[in-house]
Motif scaffolding. Structure first.
Motif, mmCIF file in Angstrom:
data_model
loop_
_atom_site.group_PDB
_atom_site.id
_atom_site.type_symbol
_atom_site.label_atom_id
_atom_site.label_comp_id
_atom_site.label_asym_id
_atom_site.label_seq_id
_atom_site.Cartn_x
_atom_site.Cartn_y
_atom_site.Cartn_z
ATOM 1 N N CYS A 1 0.823 -1.216 0.000
ATOM 2 C CA CYS A 1 0.000 0.000 0.000
ATOM 3 C C CYS A 1 0.854 1.262 0.000
ATOM 4 N N GLY A 2 2.083 1.180 0.558
ATOM 5 C CA GLY A 2 2.984 2.338 0.558
ATOM 6 C C GLY A 2 2.652 3.382 1.588
ATOM 7 N N ASN A 3 1.724 3.101 2.510
ATOM 8 C CA ASN A 3 1.357 4.086 3.532
ATOM 9 C C ASN A 3 2.524 4.275 4.491
ATOM 10 N N ARG A 4 2.908 5.533 4.753
ATOM 11 C CA ARG A 4 4.068 5.778 5.605
ATOM 12 C C ARG A 4 3.717 5.855 7.076
ATOM 13 N N ARG A 5 2.414 5.874 7.415
ATOM 14 C CA ARG A 5 2.035 5.999 8.829
ATOM 15 C C ARG A 5 2.162 4.649 9.536
ATOM 16 N N GLU A 6 2.871 4.641 10.633
ATOM 17 C CA GLU A 6 3.156 3.417 11.364
ATOM 18 C C GLU A 6 1.883 2.735 11.833
ATOM 19 N N SER A 7 0.880 3.520 12.233
ATOM 20 C CA SER A 7 -0.361 2.937 12.725
ATOM 21 C C SER A 7 -1.170 2.290 11.614
ATOM 22 N N SER B 1 33.122 15.722 22.201
ATOM 23 C CA SER B 1 32.543 14.715 23.093
ATOM 24 C C SER B 1 31.065 14.968 23.367
ATOM 25 N N ASP B 2 30.626 16.232 23.272
ATOM 26 C CA ASP B 2 29.227 16.549 23.551
ATOM 27 C C ASP B 2 28.426 16.751 22.270
ATOM 28 N N ALA B 3 28.931 16.189 21.161
ATOM 29 C CA ALA B 3 28.278 16.389 19.872
ATOM 30 C C ALA B 3 26.897 15.759 19.852
ATOM 31 N N LEU B 4 25.966 16.452 19.221
ATOM 32 C CA LEU B 4 24.653 15.894 18.963
ATOM 33 C C LEU B 4 24.820 14.991 17.748
ATOM 34 N N SER B 5 24.709 13.690 17.950
ATOM 35 C CA SER B 5 25.007 12.717 16.911
ATOM 36 C C SER B 5 24.186 12.973 15.653
ATOM 37 N N ARG B 6 24.875 13.059 14.516
ATOM 38 C CA ARG B 6 24.186 13.269 13.251
ATOM 39 C C ARG B 6 23.330 12.059 12.889
ATOM 40 N N THR B 7 23.804 10.874 13.221
ATOM 41 C CA THR B 7 23.013 9.672 12.965
ATOM 42 C C THR B 7 21.759 9.665 13.833
ATOM 43 N N ALA B 8 21.907 10.075 15.100
ATOM 44 C CA ALA B 8 20.746 10.114 15.999
ATOM 45 C C ALA B 8 19.703 11.106 15.495
ATOM 46 N N VAL B 9 20.153 12.250 14.976
ATOM 47 C CA VAL B 9 19.217 13.247 14.448
ATOM 48 C C VAL B 9 18.491 12.695 13.222
ATOM 49 N N ALA B 10 19.229 11.995 12.347
ATOM 50 C CA ALA B 10 18.604 11.397 11.169
ATOM 51 C C ALA B 10 17.553 10.376 11.589
ATOM 52 N N ASN B 11 17.870 9.580 12.612
ATOM 53 C CA ASN B 11 16.914 8.594 13.119
ATOM 54 C C ASN B 11 15.672 9.284 13.676
ATOM 55 N N TYR B 12 15.893 10.409 14.365
ATOM 56 C CA TYR B 12 14.794 11.137 14.996
ATOM 57 C C TYR B 12 13.832 11.681 13.941
ATOM 58 N N ILE B 13 14.388 12.291 12.888
ATOM 59 C CA ILE B 13 13.553 12.829 11.818
ATOM 60 C C ILE B 13 12.800 11.699 11.120
ATOM 61 N N ALA B 14 13.487 10.581 10.839
ATOM 62 C CA ALA B 14 12.836 9.439 10.179
ATOM 63 C C ALA B 14 11.717 8.879 11.039
ATOM 64 N N LYS B 15 11.937 8.864 12.347
ATOM 65 C CA LYS B 15 10.910 8.365 13.274
ATOM 66 C C LYS B 15 9.640 9.187 13.167
ATOM 67 N N TYR B 16 9.780 10.504 13.192
ATOM 68 C CA TYR B 16 8.591 11.351 13.167
ATOM 69 C C TYR B 16 8.001 11.496 11.775
ATOM 70 N N ALA B 17 8.764 11.124 10.741
ATOM 71 C CA ALA B 17 8.208 11.120 9.394
ATOM 72 C C ALA B 17 7.226 9.972 9.207
ATOM 73 N N THR B 18 7.297 8.959 10.079
ATOM 74 C CA THR B 18 6.440 7.782 9.946
ATOM 75 C C THR B 18 5.570 7.552 11.169
ATOM 76 N N LYS B 19 5.721 8.390 12.197
ATOM 77 C CA LYS B 19 4.958 8.197 13.421
ATOM 78 C C LYS B 19 3.465 8.366 13.158
ATOM 79 N N THR B 20 2.658 7.675 13.941
ATOM 80 C CA THR B 20 1.219 7.806 13.787
ATOM 81 C C THR B 20 0.779 9.251 13.963
ATOM 82 N N ALA B 21 -0.226 9.627 13.193
ATOM 83 C CA ALA B 21 -0.799 10.972 13.331
ATOM 84 C C ALA B 21 -1.905 10.953 14.378
ATOM 85 N N GLY B 22 -2.047 9.824 15.060
ATOM 86 C CA GLY B 22 -3.119 9.696 16.042
ATOM 87 C C GLY B 22 -2.897 10.556 17.265
ATOM 88 N N ALA B 23 -3.936 11.199 17.715
ATOM 89 C CA ALA B 23 -3.939 11.984 18.954
ATOM 90 C C ALA B 23 -5.379 11.994 19.439
#
Length: 320
Positions: free
Chosen positions: A57-63, A293-315
């Protein structure tokens, strides 16, 4: 079911990537000899289990579909990561360009139940020792000593229905896209002002690139997460670093100032009332650095954006 039937069914599930709600296609593919007009069927869904072909179906919403959402999330992660550390045609040198991870929230529309944490410890929702502070103008208790955890159905719900400005919350959501556009207009202006040059000079020297995602908070209001990077302006649209005077810290300051300045005037339905829509007063900006040593990980930020790009729109109260 025979072994061959099961094998065909298993292949179909694999082809559809275990999609929860696959699109079912029926038909055939034919090849036509343009010289003679002869047609030959090269594929038919009659050979598939149930005589249909399953397509994801290609739906990007996790729910809606975890399987298709997972594919989209992995693709999004790689694309965003390439803009942070290089790859996919982007040079690795972009990792040294000024880059900021920013969160743009909505203002408060009234007291709601919330999950508050400090150093990993969940704190009471809205504790109030003073009895006068615990009662709203409508006589309702707007304190809450409970410790809410993720999944608690009360999260985001108004403590007083009459205190909460539902109309303004709806107007904010409807205007959020335009508000973001206004922000992207104000950001170059703030950069030019902070460096003492004109906007025309700024556009000839640097350019802004960004990726953003929208997320529904528990209270049903939209906010944005964005990665904003500063590059040098080039004629061939390459990825050269900007002049040294434009660092990540000045970019972060300009983002905060632009978010504070951006506004949209919107009508509140047919009430004749207008509302000036703004972001919340506290825009969170984090500089993404490399090699510290206190760098905000670039990989972690990419993961964070990808997570919210597919997170449920449910509220609470929102349709899917």
């Amino acid at each position: 079911m025979t072994a061959s039937d099961f094998g065909a069914w298993e292949r179909q599930i694999t082809t559809a990537n275990a999609c929860r709600h696959p699109v079912r296609l029926r038909g055939q593919v034919a090849a036509v000899d343009l010289r003679t007009g002869e047609m030959a069927v090269t594929y038919s869904t009659d050979t598939e289990p149930g005589r249909v072909l399953h397509v994801p179906c290609g739906n990007r919403r996790e729910s809606a579909c975890p399987a298709c959402s997972g594919v989209y999330k992995r693709d999004a992660r790689q694309l965003v990561r390439s803009g942070l550390v290089g790859g996919k045609g982007v040079p690795e040198s972009v990792a040294e360009h000024p880059c900021v991870f920013a969160t743009f929230t909505a203002p408060s529309f009234g007291p709601v139940h919330a999950c508050r944490e400090r150093n990993g410890t969940v704190l009471p929702c809205r504790p109030r020792r003073n009895a006068r502070q615990r009662v709203c103008p409508h006589g309702r208790d707007i304190s809450c000593p409970l410790r809410h955890h993720d999944g608690d159905a009360r999260l985001g719900r108004a403590l007083c229905r009459d205190c909460y400005d539902y109309e303004s919350a709806v107007v904010f959501n409807a205007s959020a896209g335009e508000l973001w556009r206004r922000f992207t207009t104000y950001l170059p202006r703030q950069l030019a002002r902070m460096t003492g040059i004109t906007q025309k000079e700024l556009r000839s020297l640097v350019c802004l690139r960004f990726v953003k995602v929208a997320e529904y908070q528990a209270r049903g209001v939209v906010h944005f997460h964005a990665i904003i990077r500063l590059d040098a302006k080039t004629t061939d649209d390459s990825y050269a670093p900007p002049p040294a005077r434009w660092g990540a810290d000045i970019l972060a300051d300009a983002i905060s100032a632009a978010a504070l300045s951006a506004s949209v005037t919107a009508d509140v339905g047919n009430s004749g009332r207008t509302l000036v829509v703004r972001f919340g007063a506290q825009t969170d900006t984090k500089v993404i650095r490399s090699g510290t040593s206190d760098a905000l990980s670039r990989t972690a930020v990419a993961n964070y954006i990808a997570k919210y790009a597919t997170k449920t729109a449910g509220a609470p109260g929102l349709p899917s």
